[in-house]
Design a protein around this motif. Structure first.
Motif, PDB file in Angstrom:
ATOM      1  N   ILE A   1      -0.985  20.306  14.574  1.00  0.00           N
ATOM      2  CA  ILE A   1      -1.426  21.618  15.022  1.00  0.00           C
ATOM      3  C   ILE A   1      -0.398  22.674  14.623  1.00  0.00           C
ATOM      4  N   ILE A   2      -0.862  23.899  14.511  1.00  0.00           N
ATOM      5  CA  ILE A   2       0.008  25.063  14.397  1.00  0.00           C
ATOM      6  C   ILE A   2      -0.460  26.026  15.475  1.00  0.00           C
ATOM      7  N   TYR A   3       0.480  26.636  16.170  1.00  0.00           N
ATOM      8  CA  TYR A   3       0.142  27.612  17.205  1.00  0.00           C
ATOM      9  C   TYR A   3       1.220  28.678  17.261  1.00  0.00           C
ATOM     10  N   ARG A   4       0.915  29.765  17.965  1.00  0.00           N
ATOM     11  CA  ARG A   4       1.871  30.862  18.098  1.00  0.00           C
ATOM     12  C   ARG A   4       2.529  30.778  19.467  1.00  0.00           C
ATOM     13  N   LEU A   5       3.834  30.721  19.454  1.00  0.00           N
ATOM     14  CA  LEU A   5       4.616  30.750  20.688  1.00  0.00           C
ATOM     15  C   LEU A   5       5.240  32.133  20.777  1.00  0.00           C
ATOM     16  N   THR A   6       4.796  32.911  21.754  1.00  0.00           N
ATOM     17  CA  THR A   6       5.250  34.290  21.883  1.00  0.00           C
ATOM     18  C   THR A   6       6.767  34.357  21.934  1.00  0.00           C
ATOM     19  N   GLY A   7       7.315  35.283  21.175  1.00  0.00           N
ATOM     20  CA  GLY A   7       8.759  35.473  21.136  1.00  0.00           C
ATOM     21  C   GLY A   7       9.464  34.536  20.175  1.00  0.00           C
ATOM     22  N   THR A   8       8.725  33.661  19.527  1.00  0.00           N
ATOM     23  CA  THR A   8       9.327  32.696  18.621  1.00  0.00           C
ATOM     24  C   THR A   8       8.680  32.754  17.245  1.00  0.00           C
ATOM     25  N   GLY A   9       7.416  32.402  17.147  1.00  0.00           N
ATOM     26  CA  GLY A   9       6.727  32.390  15.866  1.00  0.00           C
ATOM     27  C   GLY A   9       5.640  31.344  15.844  1.00  0.00           C
ATOM     28  N   LEU A  10       5.317  30.878  14.647  1.00  0.00           N
ATOM     29  CA  LEU A  10       4.321  29.832  14.490  1.00  0.00           C
ATOM     30  C   LEU A  10       5.030  28.482  14.502  1.00  0.00           C
ATOM     31  N   ILE A  11       4.540  27.614  15.359  1.00  0.00           N
ATOM     32  CA  ILE A  11       5.136  26.299  15.586  1.00  0.00           C
ATOM     33  C   ILE A  11       4.159  25.240  15.096  1.00  0.00           C
ATOM     34  N   THR A  12       4.671  24.169  14.523  1.00  0.00           N
ATOM     35  CA  THR A  12       3.827  23.023  14.211  1.00  0.00           C
ATOM     36  C   THR A  12       4.222  21.867  15.128  1.00  0.00           C
ATOM     37  N   ALA A  13       3.237  21.099  15.510  1.00  0.00           N
ATOM     38  CA  ALA A  13       3.484  19.936  16.361  1.00  0.00           C
ATOM     39  C   ALA A  13       2.590  18.803  15.893  1.00  0.00           C
ATOM     40  N   LEU A  14       3.008  17.589  16.170  1.00  0.00           N
ATOM     41  CA  LEU A  14       2.296  16.402  15.719  1.00  0.00           C
ATOM     42  C   LEU A  14       2.076  15.469  16.899  1.00  0.00           C
ATOM     43  N   ALA A  15       0.846  14.982  17.017  1.00  0.00           N
ATOM     44  CA  ALA A  15       0.516  14.047  18.094  1.00  0.00           C
ATOM     45  C   ALA A  15      -0.301  12.894  17.532  1.00  0.00           C
ATOM     46  N   ASP A  16      -0.346  11.811  18.271  1.00  0.00           N
ATOM     47  CA  ASP A  16      -1.139  10.655  17.853  1.00  0.00           C
ATOM     48  C   ASP A  16      -2.630  10.909  18.009  1.00  0.00           C
ATOM     49  N   HIS A  17      -2.998  11.882  18.861  1.00  0.00           N
ATOM     50  CA  HIS A  17      -4.398  12.150  19.180  1.00  0.00           C
ATOM     51  C   HIS A  17      -4.572  13.655  19.372  1.00  0.00           C
ATOM     52  N   PRO A  18      -5.730  14.238  19.018  1.00  0.00           N
ATOM     53  CA  PRO A  18      -5.921  15.675  19.178  1.00  0.00           C
ATOM     54  C   PRO A  18      -5.715  16.191  20.610  1.00  0.00           C
ATOM     55  N   ALA A  19      -5.983  15.367  21.605  1.00  0.00           N
ATOM     56  CA  ALA A  19      -5.796  15.801  22.988  1.00  0.00           C
ATOM     57  C   ALA A  19      -4.333  15.786  23.419  1.00  0.00           C
ATOM     58  N   GLY A  20      -3.449  15.319  22.526  1.00  0.00           N
ATOM     59  CA  GLY A  20      -2.018  15.269  22.832  1.00  0.00           C
ATOM     60  C   GLY A  20      -1.642  13.939  23.447  1.00  0.00           C
ATOM     61  N   PRO A  21      -0.436  13.845  23.964  1.00  0.00           N
ATOM     62  CA  PRO A  21       0.549  14.914  24.104  1.00  0.00           C
ATOM     63  C   PRO A  21       1.244  15.240  22.779  1.00  0.00           C
ATOM     64  N   TYR A  22       1.809  16.454  22.731  1.00  0.00           N
ATOM     65  CA  TYR A  22       2.561  16.935  21.584  1.00  0.00           C
ATOM     66  C   TYR A  22       4.032  16.972  21.976  1.00  0.00           C
ATOM     67  N   PRO A  23       4.773  15.875  21.722  1.00  0.00           N
ATOM     68  CA  PRO A  23       6.165  15.783  22.169  1.00  0.00           C
ATOM     69  C   PRO A  23       7.031  16.905  21.593  1.00  0.00           C
ATOM     70  N   VAL A  24       7.912  17.443  22.426  1.00  0.00           N
ATOM     71  CA  VAL A  24       8.790  18.531  22.033  1.00  0.00           C
ATOM     72  C   VAL A  24       9.620  18.161  20.818  1.00  0.00           C
ATOM     73  N   GLU A  25      10.099  16.926  20.752  1.00  0.00           N
ATOM     74  CA  GLU A  25      10.962  16.538  19.631  1.00  0.00           C
ATOM     75  C   GLU A  25      10.210  16.462  18.310  1.00  0.00           C
ATOM     76  N   GLN A  26       8.874  16.567  18.344  1.00  0.00           N
ATOM     77  CA  GLN A  26       8.097  16.539  17.110  1.00  0.00           C
ATOM     78  C   GLN A  26       7.529  17.915  16.771  1.00  0.00           C
ATOM     79  N   MET A  27       8.188  18.992  17.245  1.00  0.00           N
ATOM     80  CA  MET A  27       7.741  20.342  16.969  1.00  0.00           C
ATOM     81  C   MET A  27       8.751  21.046  16.072  1.00  0.00           C
ATOM     82  N   ASP A  28       8.252  21.851  15.139  1.00  0.00           N
ATOM     83  CA  ASP A  28       9.105  22.576  14.209  1.00  0.00           C
ATOM     84  C   ASP A  28       8.603  24.002  14.050  1.00  0.00           C
ATOM     85  N   LEU A  29       9.526  24.936  13.815  1.00  0.00           N
ATOM     86  CA  LEU A  29       9.187  26.324  13.550  1.00  0.00           C
ATOM     87  C   LEU A  29       8.677  26.438  12.113  1.00  0.00           C
ATOM     88  N   VAL A  30       7.460  26.931  11.946  1.00  0.00           N
ATOM     89  CA  VAL A  30       6.863  27.115  10.628  1.00  0.00           C
ATOM     90  C   VAL A  30       7.147  28.522  10.112  1.00  0.00           C
TER      91      VAL A  30
END
Length: 175
Positions: free
Chosen positions: A104-133
């Motif tokens: 996924i890519i989403y907008r985190l206010t005050g930061t930017g566009l973030i990408t995250a990766l999960a095993d399933h679309p419903a999540g969870p999206y672990p913090v350690e697998q998120m990066d600033l795009v």
């Protein structure tokens, strides 16, 4: 998502359909006219829309597009990466990786566009697998992303250039 939903993004998964969306619940009531005025001029006269600090992203699921749709009672847990305490994680878009995971890519206010990766679309999206795009704290500001895969490229993204600093034109689509 008890008061408002917007920015839908539909993903076809292996087991059905996933509808990502922004949702808001806030205290009190307001007329549609009042909410429209607040949304068009946030901060005017010091008054902000009631949803400004409490938007969240959710995901609903249905085996068929015609439903029935199911959604959890809690939003996606995406706000954990905010370094400044802001909780607005919005405008989610998604695609499946070749391995069947959900990017996924989403907008985190005050930061930017973030990408995250999960095993399933419903999540969870672990913090350690998120990066600033894309860093929105600079002069450039991109939002409303759309991510997709092409045969010869792993990922492509379209996003709105809110400042014109990416494309040279305010609100143009950046690729």
């Amino acid at each position: 998502d008890g008061k408002m939903t917007h920015n839908p993004y539909l993903l076809r998964g292996v087991d059905g359909w996933y509808l990502f969306y922004c949702g808001v619940t806030y205290e009190g009531e307001a007329s549609a006219e009042r909410l429209w005025a607040l949304n068009r001029a946030p901060g005017k006269n010091g008054e902000m829309p009631p949803w400004m600090n409490d938007m969240r992203s959710g995901v609903a699921f249905a085996e068929k597009l015609t439903g029935p749709w199911q959604r959890p009672d809690e939003p996606l847990d995406l706000a954990g990466v905010s370094k400044n305490g802001v909780r607005r994680a919005v405008n989610v878009c998604a695609t499946l990786t070749p391995e069947g995971r959900c990017r996924i890519i989403y907008r985190l206010t005050g930061t930017g566009l973030i990408t995250a990766l999960a095993d399933h679309p419903a999540g969870p999206y672990p913090v350690e697998q998120m990066d600033l795009v894309f860093d929105n704290t600079k002069k450039k500001f991109a939002e409303d992303p759309c991510i997709f895969r092409c045969e010869d490229h792993p990922y492509e993204m379209l996003a709105k250039d809110a400042t014109g600093d990416l494309t040279g034109e305010v609100y143009a689509v950046a690729h």
